[in-house]
Design a protein around this motif. Sequence first.
Motif, PDB file in Angstrom:
ATOM      1  N   PRO A  54     -12.189  16.386  -2.445  1.00 12.13           N
ATOM      2  CA  PRO A  54     -13.326  16.162  -1.540  1.00 12.13           C
ATOM      3  C   PRO A  54     -14.402  15.246  -2.110  1.00 12.13           C
ATOM      4  O   PRO A  54     -14.974  14.432  -1.377  1.00 12.13           O
ATOM      5  CB  PRO A  54     -13.864  17.586  -1.314  1.00 12.13           C
ATOM      6  CG  PRO A  54     -12.673  18.463  -1.492  1.00 12.13           C
ATOM      7  CD  PRO A  54     -11.854  17.815  -2.567  1.00 12.13           C
ATOM      8  N   GLU A  55     -14.678  15.331  -3.401  1.00 13.86           N
ATOM      9  CA  GLU A  55     -15.760  14.523  -3.970  1.00 13.86           C
ATOM     10  C   GLU A  55     -15.439  13.032  -4.016  1.00 13.86           C
ATOM     11  O   GLU A  55     -16.333  12.204  -4.235  1.00 13.86           O
ATOM     12  CB  GLU A  55     -16.123  15.012  -5.377  1.00 13.86           C
ATOM     13  CG  GLU A  55     -14.972  15.055  -6.351  1.00 13.86           C
ATOM     14  CD  GLU A  55     -14.321  16.430  -6.455  1.00 13.86           C
ATOM     15  OE1 GLU A  55     -13.957  16.825  -7.572  1.00 13.86           O
ATOM     16  OE2 GLU A  55     -14.197  17.087  -5.398  1.00 13.86           O
ATOM     17  N   PHE A  56     -14.164  12.669  -3.784  1.00 18.54           N
ATOM     18  CA  PHE A  56     -13.788  11.252  -3.792  1.00 18.54           C
ATOM     19  C   PHE A  56     -13.469  10.719  -2.398  1.00 18.54           C
ATOM     20  O   PHE A  56     -13.038   9.569  -2.270  1.00 18.54           O
ATOM     21  CB  PHE A  56     -12.600  11.034  -4.733  1.00 18.54           C
ATOM     22  CG  PHE A  56     -12.922  11.324  -6.169  1.00 18.54           C
ATOM     23  CD1 PHE A  56     -13.740  10.474  -6.902  1.00 18.54           C
ATOM     24  CD2 PHE A  56     -12.434  12.471  -6.783  1.00 18.54           C
ATOM     25  CE1 PHE A  56     -14.051  10.752  -8.224  1.00 18.54           C
ATOM     26  CE2 PHE A  56     -12.741  12.756  -8.102  1.00 18.54           C
ATOM     27  CZ  PHE A  56     -13.558  11.899  -8.827  1.00 18.54           C
ATOM     28  N   ARG A  57     -13.673  11.537  -1.380  1.00 20.25           N
ATOM     29  CA  ARG A  57     -13.478  11.050  -0.019  1.00 20.25           C
ATOM     30  C   ARG A  57     -14.597  10.072   0.327  1.00 20.25           C
ATOM     31  O   ARG A  57     -15.738  10.244  -0.086  1.00 20.25           O
ATOM     32  CB  ARG A  57     -13.462  12.210   0.969  1.00 20.25           C
ATOM     33  CG  ARG A  57     -12.238  13.094   0.813  1.00 20.25           C
ATOM     34  CD  ARG A  57     -12.289  14.319   1.685  1.00 20.25           C
ATOM     35  NE  ARG A  57     -11.168  15.220   1.406  1.00 20.25           N
ATOM     36  CZ  ARG A  57     -11.092  16.461   1.827  1.00 20.25           C
ATOM     37  NH1 ARG A  57     -12.069  16.975   2.563  1.00 20.25           N
ATOM     38  NH2 ARG A  57     -10.050  17.200   1.521  1.00 20.25           N
ATOM     39  N   THR A 110     -14.631   7.034  -0.693  1.00 21.43           N
ATOM     40  CA  THR A 110     -14.710   6.007  -1.739  1.00 21.43           C
ATOM     41  C   THR A 110     -13.659   4.918  -1.560  1.00 21.43           C
ATOM     42  O   THR A 110     -13.684   3.913  -2.277  1.00 21.43           O
ATOM     43  CB  THR A 110     -14.509   6.638  -3.124  1.00 21.43           C
ATOM     44  OG1 THR A 110     -13.173   7.171  -3.205  1.00 21.43           O
ATOM     45  CG2 THR A 110     -15.526   7.747  -3.381  1.00 21.43           C
TER      46      THR A 110
END
Length: 381
Positions: A320-323, A325
Motif C-alpha cells: 500500500p505505501e508504494f501505490r 508511485t
Amino acid sequence: MSLTVVHVDSPALLDAFLAVHERVYADDPDAVLPLRALLARRLKGKQRGGDDSALRLLLARDGETPVGTISVLRDRRHEEIQGEAVAFFGFFEVIAGGGSVGEEAVTDALFDAALARARELGADLLRGPRNFSRIEETGLLVDGWGTRPPLLAGHHPRRYRALLEAQGLGLHHDVLAYDTPLLTDSGAPRTLPDHLQAKSDAVSIPGLEVRDAAMLRIVRDLKIAHTVFVEGFRDVPENTPMPLSQWLAVGAPLLAMTDPRMLQLAIVDGQPAGFALCFPDPNEALVAAGGRATPGGLWRAFRARKQIRTASFKLLGVLPEFRGTGLHAKLIARAIDGCQRAGYHRLEASLIDGRNKPMRGIVETAGMEIYRRYRVYERAV
C-alpha cells in the motif's frame, strides 16, 4: 430408471465421479482434462478435511449410470476472515441429455443434495462454482468459447448457464481472463503502450531495485513475493490470504520448470515492495496427455512443454505505501520484458475479479483485452 444422489465415499464411486467429467468433455476440442491420478489424490485429501476446509463430493446416478456431479466445500478460513456463513459448490457436471431423466432433473437432484449439505454446515448462502481454492477454477464460463482455458481456470459447456440460473442462482460477481500478443506480426517483440512505458520510466523511489528471481534461491524469492501478496491484497474483495506452505507448493514447481525471469521482485532498501508473477501455461502441454498420468501421457506432456508459447500473468502486487508511485507500471514492464526474453509469444492474465477496478485498469492500460468471462453465482440456502 430411478434418479439418486450419493455421497462419494469409496474408490469405485470416485472413479465414477471422475468419469462423468471425462465423458462431458471427451469431444470438446477446447477442454484440457486434468491429470486423473493427481486430481483423484487431491480430492481424497480434501475429503478427509483438515484445518482449512472439508469437501463433500456428490454423484447423481440414473439407475446405476453416473449422470452428474457436484461438490460442496466448507472453507473455514474464509468464514473466519470474511465473517460470512457460505458454502461453495463446484465440480458441477451433467452428462448431455441427462440420461433417461433429462438434464434439468439431474441438476435439480444435485442442487437439492448440495443445499441439504450446505444447511448441515450451517451456511446461509451457496456460492460457486468453486472447485478448490479462491484462485482455482472459480466461476462458470459464460463467454469465450472457442479458446482454451488458461492455467487454474475451468471450461464448461454453454448449456450449463441455463441449468444453473434455473436453480435460482443469481450473479455474485464475474472473473475475467485477459490476453495480448507479445510479438508483432513480423515476430519482433511488441513495445509497451507509450503511456505505460512513460509511467514506468518516471518511477523514482529511493533505494528501489527491480530484479529477476534467482533460481538457486527460488524459495527465498517466493517468500518475498508472499509477503507482498498477503499485505497488498488485503483490500481485494473476499480475499483470503493463501498460507505460505500452499504458496510455495504451487509456485516452486512451476517456476522450477521454467525461467526465473517469470518472477519479478521490487525491493526497497532491502525490504519487499512489490512483485509480478508469471507462469508458462501448462495447459498447452497438458492437452497432449489427455488427462492420463500414465507414462505415455506424461511423456507426451513433457515433450509438448517445448511448444508452450503462452505466459500466464497470474499476480501483480504492490504494498500500500508504494501505490501511486508508478511501481505497478515498472513491474508490468519488467514482467512483459521477462516473458519476451524467456521466449513467449502471448501473455494472458487470469483470473481477475471483475470488481477489482484498479487491477482491471492496470491490465487494460497494458493493452490487454478480455477473452474469457466466468460467472460466480449465489443463492440463499
